[in-house]
Design a protein around this motif. Structure first.
Motif, PDB file in Angstrom:
ATOM      1  N   SER A  32     -57.973 -28.089  16.828  1.00  0.00           N
ATOM      2  CA  SER A  32     -56.807 -27.646  17.767  1.00  0.00           C
ATOM      3  C   SER A  32     -57.317 -27.353  19.153  1.00  0.00           C
ATOM      4  O   SER A  32     -56.612 -27.568  20.230  1.00  0.00           O
ATOM      5  CB  SER A  32     -56.126 -26.404  17.175  1.00  0.00           C
ATOM      6  OG  SER A  32     -55.684 -26.831  15.769  1.00  0.00           O
ATOM      7  N   TRP A  33     -58.441 -26.629  19.393  1.00  0.00           N
ATOM      8  CA  TRP A  33     -58.908 -26.151  20.549  1.00  0.00           C
ATOM      9  C   TRP A  33     -59.018 -27.247  21.663  1.00  0.00           C
ATOM     10  O   TRP A  33     -59.222 -27.000  22.700  1.00  0.00           O
ATOM     11  CB  TRP A  33     -60.095 -25.138  20.463  1.00  0.00           C
ATOM     12  CG  TRP A  33     -59.772 -23.933  19.915  1.00  0.00           C
ATOM     13  CD1 TRP A  33     -59.807 -23.722  18.369  1.00  0.00           C
ATOM     14  CD2 TRP A  33     -59.078 -22.790  20.248  1.00  0.00           C
ATOM     15  NE1 TRP A  33     -59.382 -22.305  17.983  1.00  0.00           N
ATOM     16  CE2 TRP A  33     -58.742 -21.845  19.166  1.00  0.00           C
ATOM     17  CE3 TRP A  33     -58.726 -22.429  21.499  1.00  0.00           C
ATOM     18  CZ2 TRP A  33     -58.260 -20.646  19.463  1.00  0.00           C
ATOM     19  CZ3 TRP A  33     -57.996 -21.086  21.612  1.00  0.00           C
ATOM     20  CH2 TRP A  33     -57.902 -20.166  20.631  1.00  0.00           C
ATOM     21  N   TYR A  70     -56.163 -27.793  23.613  1.00  0.00           N
ATOM     22  CA  TYR A  70     -55.668 -26.348  24.268  1.00  0.00           C
ATOM     23  C   TYR A  70     -56.394 -26.367  25.549  1.00  0.00           C
ATOM     24  O   TYR A  70     -55.808 -25.694  26.490  1.00  0.00           O
ATOM     25  CB  TYR A  70     -55.786 -25.368  23.168  1.00  0.00           C
ATOM     26  CG  TYR A  70     -55.610 -24.062  23.904  1.00  0.00           C
ATOM     27  CD1 TYR A  70     -54.256 -23.384  23.549  1.00  0.00           C
ATOM     28  CD2 TYR A  70     -56.493 -23.161  24.455  1.00  0.00           C
ATOM     29  CE1 TYR A  70     -53.947 -22.176  23.883  1.00  0.00           C
ATOM     30  CE2 TYR A  70     -56.251 -21.846  25.078  1.00  0.00           C
ATOM     31  CZ  TYR A  70     -55.072 -21.241  24.711  1.00  0.00           C
ATOM     32  OH  TYR A  70     -54.817 -19.953  24.877  1.00  0.00           O
ATOM     33  N   HIS A 116     -53.362 -25.724  10.728  1.00  0.00           N
ATOM     34  CA  HIS A 116     -54.381 -24.952  11.847  1.00  0.00           C
ATOM     35  C   HIS A 116     -53.237 -24.880  12.953  1.00  0.00           C
ATOM     36  O   HIS A 116     -52.193 -25.042  12.758  1.00  0.00           O
ATOM     37  CB  HIS A 116     -55.604 -25.739  12.341  1.00  0.00           C
ATOM     38  CG  HIS A 116     -56.737 -25.074  12.997  1.00  0.00           C
ATOM     39  ND1 HIS A 116     -56.745 -24.801  14.162  1.00  0.00           N
ATOM     40  CD2 HIS A 116     -57.683 -24.408  12.238  1.00  0.00           C
ATOM     41  CE1 HIS A 116     -57.813 -24.095  14.288  1.00  0.00           C
ATOM     42  NE2 HIS A 116     -58.400 -23.605  13.271  1.00  0.00           N
ATOM     43  N   HIS A 117     -54.065 -24.327  14.135  1.00  0.00           N
ATOM     44  CA  HIS A 117     -53.140 -24.146  15.284  1.00  0.00           C
ATOM     45  C   HIS A 117     -52.336 -25.479  15.948  1.00  0.00           C
ATOM     46  O   HIS A 117     -51.525 -25.114  16.597  1.00  0.00           O
ATOM     47  CB  HIS A 117     -53.685 -23.529  16.476  1.00  0.00           C
ATOM     48  CG  HIS A 117     -54.700 -22.306  16.139  1.00  0.00           C
ATOM     49  ND1 HIS A 117     -54.379 -21.458  15.347  1.00  0.00           N
ATOM     50  CD2 HIS A 117     -56.040 -22.351  16.474  1.00  0.00           C
ATOM     51  CE1 HIS A 117     -55.617 -20.669  15.242  1.00  0.00           C
ATOM     52  NE2 HIS A 117     -56.540 -21.186  15.905  1.00  0.00           N
ATOM     53  N   SER A 161     -52.440 -20.672  10.187  1.00  0.00           N
ATOM     54  CA  SER A 161     -52.268 -20.087  11.496  1.00  0.00           C
ATOM     55  C   SER A 161     -50.611 -19.680  11.983  1.00  0.00           C
ATOM     56  O   SER A 161     -49.571 -20.443  11.601  1.00  0.00           O
ATOM     57  CB  SER A 161     -52.656 -21.082  12.581  1.00  0.00           C
ATOM     58  OG  SER A 161     -52.494 -20.618  13.858  1.00  0.00           O
ATOM     59  N   SER A 196     -49.726 -19.173  14.708  1.00  0.00           N
ATOM     60  CA  SER A 196     -49.357 -20.052  16.021  1.00  0.00           C
ATOM     61  C   SER A 196     -49.382 -21.510  15.528  1.00  0.00           C
ATOM     62  O   SER A 196     -50.010 -21.956  14.633  1.00  0.00           O
ATOM     63  CB  SER A 196     -50.399 -19.615  17.032  1.00  0.00           C
ATOM     64  OG  SER A 196     -51.660 -20.041  16.733  1.00  0.00           O
ATOM     65  N   ASP A 197     -48.534 -22.228  16.450  1.00  0.00           N
ATOM     66  CA  ASP A 197     -48.385 -23.880  16.263  1.00  0.00           C
ATOM     67  C   ASP A 197     -48.265 -24.143  17.462  1.00  0.00           C
ATOM     68  O   ASP A 197     -46.933 -24.151  18.139  1.00  0.00           O
ATOM     69  CB  ASP A 197     -47.053 -23.876  15.319  1.00  0.00           C
ATOM     70  CG  ASP A 197     -46.977 -25.409  15.150  1.00  0.00           C
ATOM     71  OD1 ASP A 197     -47.357 -26.189  15.822  1.00  0.00           O
ATOM     72  OD2 ASP A 197     -46.346 -25.649  14.145  1.00  0.00           O
ATOM     73  N   TRP A 198     -49.273 -24.732  18.243  1.00  0.00           N
ATOM     74  CA  TRP A 198     -49.202 -25.224  19.669  1.00  0.00           C
ATOM     75  C   TRP A 198     -48.449 -26.566  19.819  1.00  0.00           C
ATOM     76  O   TRP A 198     -48.387 -26.979  20.862  1.00  0.00           O
ATOM     77  CB  TRP A 198     -50.560 -25.254  20.141  1.00  0.00           C
ATOM     78  CG  TRP A 198     -51.288 -23.961  20.226  1.00  0.00           C
ATOM     79  CD1 TRP A 198     -50.698 -22.937  20.203  1.00  0.00           C
ATOM     80  CD2 TRP A 198     -52.474 -23.917  20.305  1.00  0.00           C
ATOM     81  NE1 TRP A 198     -51.868 -22.002  20.373  1.00  0.00           N
ATOM     82  CE2 TRP A 198     -52.953 -22.332  20.091  1.00  0.00           C
ATOM     83  CE3 TRP A 198     -53.897 -24.616  20.166  1.00  0.00           C
ATOM     84  CZ2 TRP A 198     -54.037 -21.838  20.203  1.00  0.00           C
ATOM     85  CZ3 TRP A 198     -54.986 -23.858  19.865  1.00  0.00           C
ATOM     86  CH2 TRP A 198     -55.342 -22.753  20.010  1.00  0.00           C
ATOM     87  N   GLY A 226     -54.717 -16.743  14.498  1.00  0.00           N
ATOM     88  CA  GLY A 226     -53.838 -17.004  15.731  1.00  0.00           C
ATOM     89  C   GLY A 226     -52.841 -15.719  16.058  1.00  0.00           C
ATOM     90  O   GLY A 226     -51.960 -15.638  16.781  1.00  0.00           O
ATOM     91  N   GLU A 261     -51.921 -14.031  19.826  1.00  0.00           N
ATOM     92  CA  GLU A 261     -50.931 -14.438  20.784  1.00  0.00           C
ATOM     93  C   GLU A 261     -49.762 -13.784  20.820  1.00  0.00           C
ATOM     94  O   GLU A 261     -48.670 -13.962  21.769  1.00  0.00           O
ATOM     95  CB  GLU A 261     -50.676 -15.842  20.324  1.00  0.00           C
ATOM     96  CG  GLU A 261     -52.188 -16.701  20.773  1.00  0.00           C
ATOM     97  CD  GLU A 261     -51.690 -18.417  20.764  1.00  0.00           C
ATOM     98  OE1 GLU A 261     -52.564 -19.036  21.392  1.00  0.00           O
ATOM     99  OE2 GLU A 261     -50.909 -18.718  20.145  1.00  0.00           O
TER     100      GLU A 261
END
Length: 423
Positions: A29-30, A33, A77-78, A123, A125-127, A190, A193
């Motif tokens: 994920s990162w 990001y 994951h994110h 997570s 969060s969910d980008w 997450g 955030e």
């Protein structure tokens, strides 16, 4: 709710970071990001995620052989890619990758078949979700409010209705996992955030526990969490309450082709013994390849750790945190009845092993795993201040190449002197 006793008795869990990020071997994920790869390139990995050799029974057999009592799989994951066939709108390996199926159910069944407690990572969060970047953390400085377009609205204008939609989506997905699997543990991430109020964690916890009241929640549920989750480094001071250390075998959580910096078995034994000596669990991470196979280097580390644990199981399971720092130069654990003290010698002793502050008569000292008895004597002491217990050093085959453990059988429950000595 009182902490489930299985958790504090488990000592070792296996963290599994498995997702589309293993296709190219980028940071989970990162990578998009932080702009290490473009978002388009990252998401193109959906096309290459096959899970062609995914066999959770092989995983579970390995983890059980390692001595683990629970496992935690990254169900989402994110990046928002669910490893199960979620009924919610959003990404999933079942609908958007060649894997084409639910990967969570098989994992849950295999772990339980091999006697491991089931953990699922999710997570907050969910980008990738279109409604996620719709509000701003109330403590975020204005200049940072639009710094990450995957997290906050680009124009700084909040959209409360979109956030409501996201929360409904998040809660519905969690409810799917809980209803279908009744996980023993939910490992959230997450949380930084948004505020606890924005996440509505009290409502989320109620939704979980109303369906699965015995599910353990990690500390990233904030005030609703049951235990702390430090990462990658042992805490200097023991966290209050239950806790686990999350640790990678190499330097990466997920599979990365070029990361061969694997910790030695000896170093993993050190981390493990120091963690349980402080009363925590070790959650040791593996990163399977996209096809579902765990790299040989990681399998070898797990097997090596498992061999050591099997030889020293009495010092691991059914024990509590051992001596405070300063009493013994190394980790230690204490049997549940407080009558046997286990001293871990991380380096091969030369002349002898010393222990300070033990008031009890020591009935016998043996090398755990071989049963060899060692001579011991107390030197000094005055009044209420006990002398120093000296134990003859083990030699030859009694010295374990990773860490030697000495079992001290005490007369009565451990009685420890914690004073300053005579003025």
């Amino acid at each position: 709710m009182p902490m489930q006793p299985w958790f504090t008795d488990a000592k070792l869990g296996i963290f599994i970071h498995y997702g589309i990020y293993a296709v190219d071997g980028v940071t989970e994920s990162w990578a998009f990001y932080h702009g290490q790869v473009s978002h388009e390139q990252y998401m193109k990995q959906l096309e290459g995620f096959t899970a062609a050799h995914y066999d959770p029974d092989v995983w579970a057999e390995l983890f059980a052989r390692t001595g683990a009592r629970y496992a935690v799989l990254t169900a989402r994951h994110h990046d928002g890619v669910a490893l199960w066939d979620t009924a919610q709108d959003g990404l999933s390996v079942a609908r958007h990758t060649p894997a084409g199926r639910d990967l969570v159910t098989g994992y849950v069944e295999a772990m339980r078949e091999h006697g491991l407690k089931v953990g699922l990572y999710y997570s907050h969060s969910d980008w990738n979700h279109p409604d996620y970047a719709s509000v701003i953390h109330p403590d975020m400085p204005p200049e940072e409010a639009t710094a990450h377009p995957y997290v906050a609205p680009r124009d700084g204008q909040e959209r409360p209705q979109a956030w409501e939609r996201y929360l409904a989506y998040r809660t519905a997905q969690v409810r799917e996992l809980v209803t279908a699997h009744h996980p023993d543990l939910l490992w959230f991430d997450g949380e930084w955030e948004r505020s606890e109020e924005q996440w509505r964690l009290d409502e989320l916890a109620d939704a979980i526990l109303s369906v699965s009241p015995d599910t353990v929640l990690n500390g990233r549920m904030l005030s609703q969490g049951d235990y702390a989750t430090p990462e990658q480094g042992l805490p200097v001071t023991t966290p209050p309450g239950p806790w686990e250390l999350c640790l990678t075998i190499n330097d990466s959580w997920g599979f990365q082709h070029h990361d061969h910096n694997h910790k030695s078995v000896r170093l993993l034994v050190r981390y493990f013994t120091e963690t349980i000596a402080m009363g925590g669990n070790l959650l040791l991470d593996v990163g399977p390849r996209e096809d579902g196979t765990i790299p040989d280097e990681q399998v070898a580390r797990l097997e090596g750790l498992g061999d050591w644990i099997a030889r020293h199981a009495d010092a691991v399971y059914d024990t509590r945190a051992g001596l405070p720092a300063g009493h013994h130069y190394g980790p230690s654990t204490l049997s549940a009845d407080r009558r046997t003290l286990y001293l871990v010698c991380l380096d091969a002793p030369t002349e002898g092993v010393s222990v300070r502050g033990v008031r009890n008569t020591v009935k016998r000292v043996t090398v755990l795993g071989t049963g060899t008895a060692l001579a011991h004597r107390t030197v000094g002491g005055l009044g209420a201040v006990p002398g120093v217990l000296w134990i003859d050093a083990p030699h030859g085959s009694d010295v374990d190449r990773h860490a030697t453990v000495l079992a001290l059988e005490l007369e009565g429950e451990l009685d420890l002197y914690r004073g300053f000595g005579r003025d």
